[in-house]
Structure formats: C-alpha cells, structure tokens
Design a protein around this motif. Structure first.
Motif, PDB file in Angstrom:
ATOM      1  N   GLY A 182       0.872  -1.585  -0.120  1.00  0.00           N
ATOM      2  CA  GLY A 182      -0.220  -0.021   0.101  1.00  0.00           C
ATOM      3  C   GLY A 182       0.756   1.143   0.063  1.00  0.00           C
ATOM      4  N   SER A 183       2.167   1.408   0.194  1.00  0.00           N
ATOM      5  CA  SER A 183       3.051   2.133   0.810  1.00  0.00           C
ATOM      6  C   SER A 183       3.492   3.032  -0.521  1.00  0.00           C
ATOM      7  CB  SER A 183       4.138   2.013   1.565  1.00  0.00           C
ATOM      8  OG  SER A 183       3.816   1.917   2.934  1.00  0.00           O
ATOM      9  N   ASN A 184       3.787   1.918  -1.812  1.00  0.00           N
ATOM     10  CA  ASN A 184       4.294   2.109  -2.694  1.00  0.00           C
ATOM     11  C   ASN A 184       3.595   1.950  -3.934  1.00  0.00           C
ATOM     12  OD1 ASN A 184       4.913  -0.244  -2.594  1.00  0.00           O
ATOM     13  ND2 ASN A 184       6.784   0.095  -3.323  1.00  0.00           N
ATOM     14  N   VAL A 185       2.120   2.115  -3.966  1.00  0.00           N
ATOM     15  CA  VAL A 185       1.582   1.102  -4.735  1.00  0.00           C
ATOM     16  C   VAL A 185       1.116   2.344  -5.878  1.00  0.00           C
ATOM     17  CG1 VAL A 185      -0.562   1.010  -3.713  1.00  0.00           C
ATOM     18  CG2 VAL A 185      -0.457  -0.017  -5.913  1.00  0.00           C
ATOM     19  N   TRP A 186       0.794   2.942  -5.642  1.00  0.00           N
ATOM     20  CA  TRP A 186       0.654   4.231  -6.700  1.00  0.00           C
ATOM     21  C   TRP A 186       2.165   5.258  -7.289  1.00  0.00           C
ATOM     22  CZ3 TRP A 186      -3.911   4.585  -8.481  1.00  0.00           C
ATOM     23  CH2 TRP A 186      -5.007   3.600  -7.716  1.00  0.00           C
TER      24      TRP A 186
END
Lengths: 461, 461
Positions: free
Chosen positions: B361-365
C-alpha cells in the motif's frame, strides 16, 4: 496483521507486511524532525522490515528518515537494503555512523554489503574496519563474484576426526570465540581436510565416550571455494543441508556456508530466471528510477521489434492475397498468438527444468517428444474450435480448413521450439532464461503467419 | 562432474547432476535383472538423486528398476519422489517393502508423503504405521492443506524460561528421544507458550550458571498453526530464521518448523508463480504424461483464444480500411506485439513484487506511475525507430506517424495495465500470477489494433 494494498482492509495473509499506517507514522515523524518519536516507532521493527520500508518510500521521505534516525542506524539494516538504493543510503549516513554500523557485522555480511558498491564507497567501508577484519574481507573479495568463496563465513568450528563427544564438548566450552551461528562441528583429518560433520544436537544427545566418527551425518557434502553460488544453493536444497564446509583446491577446509545464505541465493536465482524470461533485467527492483528501468527493459523490446518486423516481412509477401481476401488479415493474428502462448508454456517448463536439473541428458529426447505431442493434441483441439469459429464467422469451409491446419502446424512447432531452443542454448552456455523467449516467439510468429497465409494462397486463391 | 545435456561433454556447473553413463548403467542392470550390480550402482547415489533418476527414465525402465531393486527401497526415496509418479512408485512396491520404508520416516515426512495420495493409498500407508505415529500423522492431516500444521514436526525440545544453561544441558543429556534435527531449545512459560529460544551453539558456548533468558536470539518469531506455508516461508527468508515454534490458537507450543522445510516451500512458490505466469498448471512436472500435460495447458490456451478472437473482432471493424491499404495489415501486428511484451515486463515485476511483499500500500501508486512513465519513454523511443522503419518501407510520412503514435499509446497502456491489473487481482484475492497475463494481453492487443487502425482511418483514409 497488515493493510491491504492501497486500502485499509486487513488481510490474514499479509501478517508479515509492514502496515501502511506504521509507514505513514514513521515518515511523518521523520518529516517533522521528531527523533524521539521516530526511534520509538522504529524500535519494534525488524531490520529487514525497516530496510523494506526504506525501499518503499519516496526519495525525499527516505532522506528525511535517514537524517533524523541517523545515529541509531545499525549494520544489519545496511545488509538488508536492496542494492538499488544501498549507495544512496550509505551516502546519506554520517561517517561515524557508517563506521559503527559496519564494525558490528560478521565478515561475510560485510562482503555481501560492499561487493557491488563503487570503489570509493568500498574503500570508505574497508577503512572503517579493524585490520584483521579488513584482511578477511579483502581475501573474500579476491574470489570470483557469485562463487562459494564470497558466500562463506571464515569463522568455523572444526575438530580432529578421532575425537570423542566429550573431547568436542570440552573444546567448545573452552573456546571463547565461537561463531554467532553454527550448527555442526566439522571433522578434519591431519591435512585439515573435512571428512564429515556432527550436529550439535547429536553432541548433546550422546554419551561423552562416543566417537564422533560414529555419529556423523549422512548428508555431508563439501563445496569447492570456486563453485558457483547457484550450484551451492542447488546442493543445499537437493540434499537438505543445514551447513556445508568449503574447501580450497587442495581440499583443505577454509570456511562454512550456512543454509540461510543458500536460501537467499536460491530465491534470487528463481527470481532472476522469472524476470529474465519476461525480458526484464535480472537486477531490477521496484526502487529503481524510471530511466534505470527503461534502460533495462529497452534491449528486450528492441529484440522483440526485430522479431515483429520479421513477422511483418512474412505478411508483406502475402499482400496480394490479403488485398483479395481481407478475412485473412482478420484471422492471421490468432494462429500466431496461439503459437506464441503454447511456445511460452513449453519453454518456461524447459527453462525451469534445466535450472532444477530435472531436464538432463537422460530425458531430453523424451521431453522434446512430449512437448511436440502436447502441441499436436492441443493443436487438433484448437483446430476444431477455431475451424468452427472461422466457418460460422466467414461461412467458408476452405478458410476454416486453412486456419485449422495452420493451428495444428504452429502448435506442434511451438512445442518443439519451446523445448529444443532452451536445451540448445544451454548447451551453448547461453542462459536459456535470457534468450529463449525471443527465439521461440520469432519461430511461432513466422511459422504462424507463413502457414496460415501460405495455405490460404494454395487453397483459396 | 556430470555430462552435458544430450552429449558426452563434461561441465563444471553440473557437478550435482547425475551423469548420463551412471543412469544408463543403472537402467541396464535393472533390465538385465542383475540385483547385485544394481545395488552396487545405487549404493553411492543420494536418495534425492535416485528419486530424480526415477523421474527421468522411461516408465518401463522405472518399473524394471523398482522390481529388481525392490526390497532395498527406503523411505527417504519415497519422500523425494515427485508427486506425478509417486502413486505409480508406491503401486509398484511390495506391501512389506512399503511398510518398512514408511516406518523409517519422521512424522512430518509421512504427512508430506501421503497428503496428495488417493484415499486407498493413504489408508495403506497409515495402516503400515505404528499406532502412535498414525495418530500424529492423522492429527497433522486434520490441519488445512498448505498450512503450517502440515509442515511442522511435533518432535521438539523445550524448557522452562527460568532455566540456566546447566539445567538445559543436563535435560538434553538425560533425554533419550531427541529429534533427528533440532537447532534450538525453545523457552516456554507456565502456560507452555513460547517466549524465546536459545541456539545449541549458545548453550555450548556459555557458562552453566548463565540464565537462558539472557542468551536468547533476536530473530525469534512464532508461527500460527493455521498460517499459510507461503507466509511461513516468507518469514524464514525475511528474518533469517533457522527454526520457528508453531503455536495453536491459544498460543501454546505444538510443533516446530525448520528452515529446510521452509526452503522447499519458498522454492515451490517461486516455481509456481513462474509457471502460472506462463499459463502452465502449477503442479506440472517433466514426468507428466502427454494427456495430463495437455489438460493442464489447455485452459490457458483457451483463454488466449478468446483474447485473440477479441483482437480479431477489432481488426474486423477495420476490414474496409485494410482492403484500401494492405500496408495496415502488414504493420498492425507490430504495435500489438510490442505492447504485449512491454505489458509482460511490467506485470512480471509487479507479480513478483507482490509475492515478495515489496509492492505494498505504501508504494503502489509510485510503482504504477513509474510503469506508465517507463512505457512513455520506451514508447517514444520505439515510435522514433518504428516511424523511421515505416517511412523507409512504405514511403509515407502519414503512415509512419500513425504507427509512431499508436506505439506510444500502446506502451503507456501496457505499463499501466501491467501494474494495475496484478494489484487489482490481488485485492480481489485472485492470484495475480495466474490471471494477470490473459488480462494484460487482451488490453494490449485490443488497444494496439484499435489505436493503430483507428488512427489510420482518421489520418490516412
């Protein structure tokens, strides 16, 4: 319990993933410059997880964390950090912090840490070590990259093979420099050649007067110091080793490799093959920048462009036929695409089997025969399906027959190419994971278009 | 030193492969019915290598070996044999031989051996066990498949947390049923909940009066008995565990998992993902027959056929345009093929990163953004190349421009789809390795043909 990707949902199967709210809290504390809060948040996080966190945050967030957390940074985090950002992290640390961090590490961890750094950074870290440690690290670096010599630790526990359990226990209890992790006592002969090993469990479970030679393990294997780490990992996995003595070219004991190192190599090699098969440079990482990633993927796409243009040249030969019957243009990608997929199935199985030594001289012909037969059976099945679809769509038995026959031909060729090409590349000492895909796709594209369009010209026009 | 694939050449890097001449000699001795010769040849071969050999030879050769070698067959070989031929091998063994072989095994090996057998064979093997062992095995089988409960061994070494080194050593030396392999003493509280562990090396290296609580390992993690084996393997790899205590839902110690089991799971999971990405059923093996293999690969090819037909429907919309300008038919597969390859690169990286918990979730974007940008940069580069090729080939600036713009569009879409689709599937609890490929290829095929042919109609006709 961690957060779901990009949502707040918790998931059972992500127990070991850092949750998003912890990551946010750490980044916020760092950006606010709150060192006390940051330390408190990081304290319960395992070094390996903290390293993952540093990889996952944005560059400026990472810099903030390193700046504020700086002095507490320990060596274990450094060894866990992905190579793609390791130089950046080392750069960001104060010289004193770096020195303390590095001095804490075992020699094999220092080797692992510095072997991919640039010369200036290597020098900085070597300078930070005490003289003895520096000598050990430099010796390890003298072995070829990816060799057992780089992987092994020099701290080991060995004893003469004539010892009893009592001798071994007394020796261990008297020594004050036992390695951090060890699981066996290695038995050596007078020339310091390893001849077997005894687990610590066996030492503790047998009587003092028992001879060590009578309680050695069956699974004993020695590793040569120049052996490739991939072979080392294979041996650990195949023979269920926990640790293995490493010997020099004279057969003398020089170090020990333990299963945790082998496990990392095994994981890396499987990942490497998977990424190579997809045409992604093997050392790619999510923390890489756009330009680094683009550079890594460009060559494979360039090879694919050549393949695609080759296939187009085949199509160009049949321009007149397509102009007469546009249905050919509509249907032709189907045969090529099915061949490409069937070929990828066969080649992936072959590449994997070569890596795990399941595909050998003993069964290579049987595997090739099987792949061709599987191609034939699937070819006939999809020929029936696609023949029917073609007939319903274009109302022509002849066209349906052409696509059906082309399908059978291309799926058999795909099976053959998918098995033969990786085996042939392996024999030529070219990594089959790296190069098979391009060759197999070229074959299935060219044969796909040629068979379909060629048959169409013969039968339909 | 082993033989090269299909040749006689020796190869450094195949040190652990069975050489072809040994395999031939074993098969010949078996076919000649020479039991003495066969035993002599097999004697130095490790059980794991012998199991590989049985997988690699032809069915009738395997039957001959089993018949002649029969009575010497031991349990370790059975556990090493691939599931694809395990039932056949068990079938071929005399009941007495099977019974002896199975009684030699540790309980976790028996579980591993029988969990995939059919009911009748399971019953035969359970009947061969002594009552105590049978109960242990049946208890393990009651845990869900691929759970920690199936993986763990029940034989363990634990002691109260208030003990000293001396207490622990005395206890170990007094016990006469120590497990075959163990590396730690687990510390438990009064409720039999594990609170830490001490390596045997530390026990041997510290004074008798030292408290165990003062020399426990930092890396201590407990595993829940229902936890998925993939998570267990991840924890071992991430935290460099050698063994880990398994606890029930009350937190009480019920077993131990050791690193060699975790290593096998890790290897299997990586292999599974690799084969799934290529559309090959995850349990495929080289020893599978043609029909079994065909069945396993058919579904993925069927999905691909649907994708290919979808793409053809897009082409069919532009039949008139192709009839007017056949060059479109020649060039159109290039854009689709480049998109398919770029999409595969992105999705392979994403699938792997999800499996290793590097994509969270921390780096998905950030990862999605990066993939789109990489697609853009590579798209522009290949647009320039392909634009030039198109102009030289067909002498039309307009056609060159159309293929260049379509290339940029499809490579950006490929990057986006390659990152977004696996993440979305993972959120929906669908294995991204299994399903991403079909979706991504559909997107890149449809967008590739649509962008190229659509732009061509707008600009050229």
């Amino acid at each position: 319990m961690a957060q779901d990707l990009a949502t707040g949902e918790t998931r059972e199967d992500d127990r070991y993933e850092l949750d998003k709210s912890t990551v946010r809290a750490i980044v916020e504390a760092a950006e606010a410059g709150d060192a006390a809060q940051l330390s408190e948040l990081i304290e319960p996080v395992h070094a390996a997880d903290f390293a993952d966190l540093l990889e996952q945050v944005e560059t400026d967030e990472r810099e903030a964390i390193l700046r504020v957390y700086g002095t507490e940074f320990d060596g274990e985090i450094l060894t866990e950090i992905d190579e793609s950002i390791r130089e950046e992290v080392i750069e960001a640390l104060e010289p004193g912090v770096l020195e303390d961090a590095v001095r804490d590490l075992e020699s094999d961890d220092v080797v692992d840490l510095i072997e991919d750094l640039d010369d200036a950074q290597q020098e900085t870290i070597l300078d930070a070590l005490e003289d003895d440690d520096r000598a050990v690290v430099e010796q390890a670096l003298a072995y070829p990259e990816t060799s057992a010599g780089r992987l092994m630790q020099r701290e080991l526990v060995a004893g003469p093979e004539h010892w009893t359990v009592g001798d071994a226990i007394d020796y261990l209890r008297a020594r004050d420099d036992l390695p951090e992790d060890f699981y066996h006592m290695i038995l050596v002969d007078l020339a310091f050649k390893p001849t077997g090993y005894v687990t610590l469990g066996k030492l503790l479970g047998h009587k003092r007067e028992e001879k060590l030679l009578d309680i050695t393990e069956d699974s004993f294997k020695t590793i040569e110091v120049t052996e490739d780490e991939g072979e080392v990992a294979y041996a650990f996995n195949q023979y269920h080793l926990i640790s293995a003595p490493v010997v020099d070219h004279n057969g003398r004991l020089v170090g020990v490799i333990t299963i945790d190192d082998a496990m990392m190599v095994l994981e890396d090699e499987a990942e490497e093959d998977m990424l190579r098969l997809a045409g992604v440079g093997e050392e790619s990482s999510l923390a890489d920048r756009v330009i680094a990633t683009t550079k890594r993927r460009f060559p494979w796409l360039a090879v694919n462009l050549v393949t695609a243009v080759l296939a187009s040249l085949v199509i160009a030969v049949f321009e007149d036929a397509i102009a007469q019957l546009v249905a050919l243009a509509v249907l032709m990608p189907i045969v090529a695409s099915m061949g490409g997929n069937a070929g990828t199935q066969s080649l992936t199985v072959a590449v994997r089997a070569i890596a795990t030594k399941d595909l050998t001289g003993s069964n290579v012909w049987r595997v090739i025969r099987r792949e061709a037969l599987v191609g034939l059976v699937n070819g006939v099945l999809f020929a029936l399906v696609m023949g029917a679809v073609g007939y319903v769509w274009f109302g022509s038995f002849a066209l349906a027959g052409v696509i059906a026959i082309a399908m059978v031909i291309n799926l058999v060729v795909a099976g053959l190419a998918g098995a033969v090409i990786p085996v042939a590349l392996d024999r030529m000492r070219i990594d089959p994971a790296l190069a098979s895909g391009a060759f197999v796709t070229t074959v299935t594209d060219v044969v796909g278009f040629l068979a379909f369009l060629g048959l169409a010209v013969l039968v339909l026009l």
